[in-house]
Write an enzyme that holds these catalytic residues in place. Structure first.
Site, mmCIF file in Angstrom:
data_model
loop_
_atom_site.group_PDB
_atom_site.id
_atom_site.type_symbol
_atom_site.label_atom_id
_atom_site.label_comp_id
_atom_site.label_asym_id
_atom_site.label_seq_id
_atom_site.Cartn_x
_atom_site.Cartn_y
_atom_site.Cartn_z
ATOM 1 N N ARG A 227 -8.234 59.642 31.295
ATOM 2 C CA ARG A 227 -6.966 58.899 31.248
ATOM 3 C C ARG A 227 -5.806 59.849 31.005
ATOM 4 O O ARG A 227 -4.727 59.709 31.602
ATOM 5 C CB ARG A 227 -7.030 57.818 30.172
ATOM 6 C CG ARG A 227 -7.980 56.681 30.480
ATOM 7 C CD ARG A 227 -8.212 55.784 29.274
ATOM 8 N NE ARG A 227 -7.003 55.106 28.851
ATOM 9 C CZ ARG A 227 -6.894 54.390 27.731
ATOM 10 N NH1 ARG A 227 -7.948 54.259 26.930
ATOM 11 N NH2 ARG A 227 -5.766 53.796 27.425
ATOM 12 N N CYS A 288 -1.458 57.085 22.144
ATOM 13 C CA CYS A 288 -2.693 56.712 22.850
ATOM 14 C C CYS A 288 -2.305 55.761 23.966
ATOM 15 O O CYS A 288 -1.279 55.952 24.609
ATOM 16 C CB CYS A 288 -3.707 56.097 21.886
ATOM 17 S SG CYS A 288 -3.138 54.590 21.063
#
Length: 331
Positions: A227, A288
């Protein structure tokens, strides 16, 4: 304003501040006043309320302490298909009350589970029998031992409550240790909680954008390498993967021992930061996907003696939606 140093260690500084008698050149000088502001607003952890509790010590405290509140703070990714309410009603630690991260949030934004307004937090936790004197213990039901409890831990600290611990290993370790579970929902008496918002622990979009030029903070991203690098999809269909310029990747799962499900030792955590290229003596912003696992970076640093890590609340979801294309990096 006179600054007097009362405690110095490798990664933290505590000062007392007298604002009534400030003379330029007479006080201790700091190259970065914002670093000082972060330092003197951080309190020293109280050993009566350890950051981490194992199953045995939690059961002992539940037996002996009167003013303790246990919270099931489970949260799962939108793609998981899991329902925290139903899972809580089916099984939880006796006495635990559900703390729904998506409910205790700012409802005036489309961003997921952003911090609530102080008055909303006061009401939410007060209805769960929590006062400023309550020892709060948080856990979640993640298979890996912890996934969202650290978000609740950080949230309580943001609103000025340091009497908060995390069940190390979570619900799964509690079950493995053969401690009791129940489906009975305990009724609680509402208490009064007064929030003291600590802005130094929170970063917003503009702060992170400004950091692109100032480079005051190290930006540490807790998402998976795929990611982060832009090679595997985000769990939200309308958000693409990638990273912020100059961000450092330190995947959240690395702070947990896969066998014991517990948070790794301080020595192991310090080695993780070193291996990632993160300097614990310098300011850090944790980020995040949506502000959940970023709090794991804050927790890991806290356990290493660094108590002033701030979390970018909107994290990658907000950054992707608002940032200029040149500030979205993919390998």
């Amino acid at each position: 304003m006179i600054f007097s140093v009362t405690r110095v260690c490798a990664r933290s500084l505590t000062v007392s501040v007298n604002v009534s008698n400030f003379k330029v050149g007479k006080a201790i000088t700091f190259k970065n006043i914002s670093l000082l502001q972060r330092s003197y607003s951080m309190s020293v952890p109280d050993p009566k309320f350890p950051t981490l509790l194992n199953s045995f010590n939690l059961q002992k405290k539940l037996n002996e302490e009167k003013n303790i509140r246990l919270l099931d703070c489970s949260w799962h990714l939108p793609t998981s298909g899991r329902n925290v309410q139903k899972e809580y009603e089916a099984a939880h630690i006796p006495g635990a009350i559900l703390f729904n991260i998506d409910e205790c949030a700012d409802k005036n934004t489309s961003l997921p589970h952003m911090l609530p307004q102080p008055e909303k937090f006061e009401s939410y936790v007060g209805k769960r029998g929590i006062s400023n004197d309550t020892h709060v213990v948080v856990y979640d039901t993640s298979e890996i031992g912890m996934y969202s409890a650290q978000r609740a831990w950080w949230t309580f600290r943001v609103f000025g409550h340091e009497k908060v611990s995390i069940l190390n290993g979570g619900f799964k370790k509690w079950e493995e240790d053969d401690y009791p579970v129940t489906s009975e929902v305990q009724k609680v008496i509402e208490e009064k909680f007064i929030a003291k918002f600590r802005a130094v622990l929170v970063q917003h979009y503009q702060d992170v954008e400004n950091n692109l030029e100032s480079n005051e903070y190290q930006v540490v991203d807790a998402r998976s390498p795929g990611r982060f690098q832009g090679t595997e999809p985000e769990p939200r269909a309308d958000i693409e993967p990638g990273r912020m310029p100059n961000a450092i990747n330190m995947p959240f799962g690395q702070i947990l021992d896969p066998e014991t499900k517990a948070v790794k030792s301080q020595d192991e955590l310090e080695k993780l930061f070193d291996a990632a290229g993160v300097d614990l003596n310098k300011p850090i912003i944790a980020t995040c996907g949506s502000g959940i696992t970023a709090c794991g970076i804050a927790l890991a640093a806290f356990l290493c003696g660094k108590h002033d890590v701030s979390v970018y609340d909107g994290s990658w979801v907000e950054w992707y939606m608002r940032a200029k294309q040149e500030n979205i990096v993919r390998c």
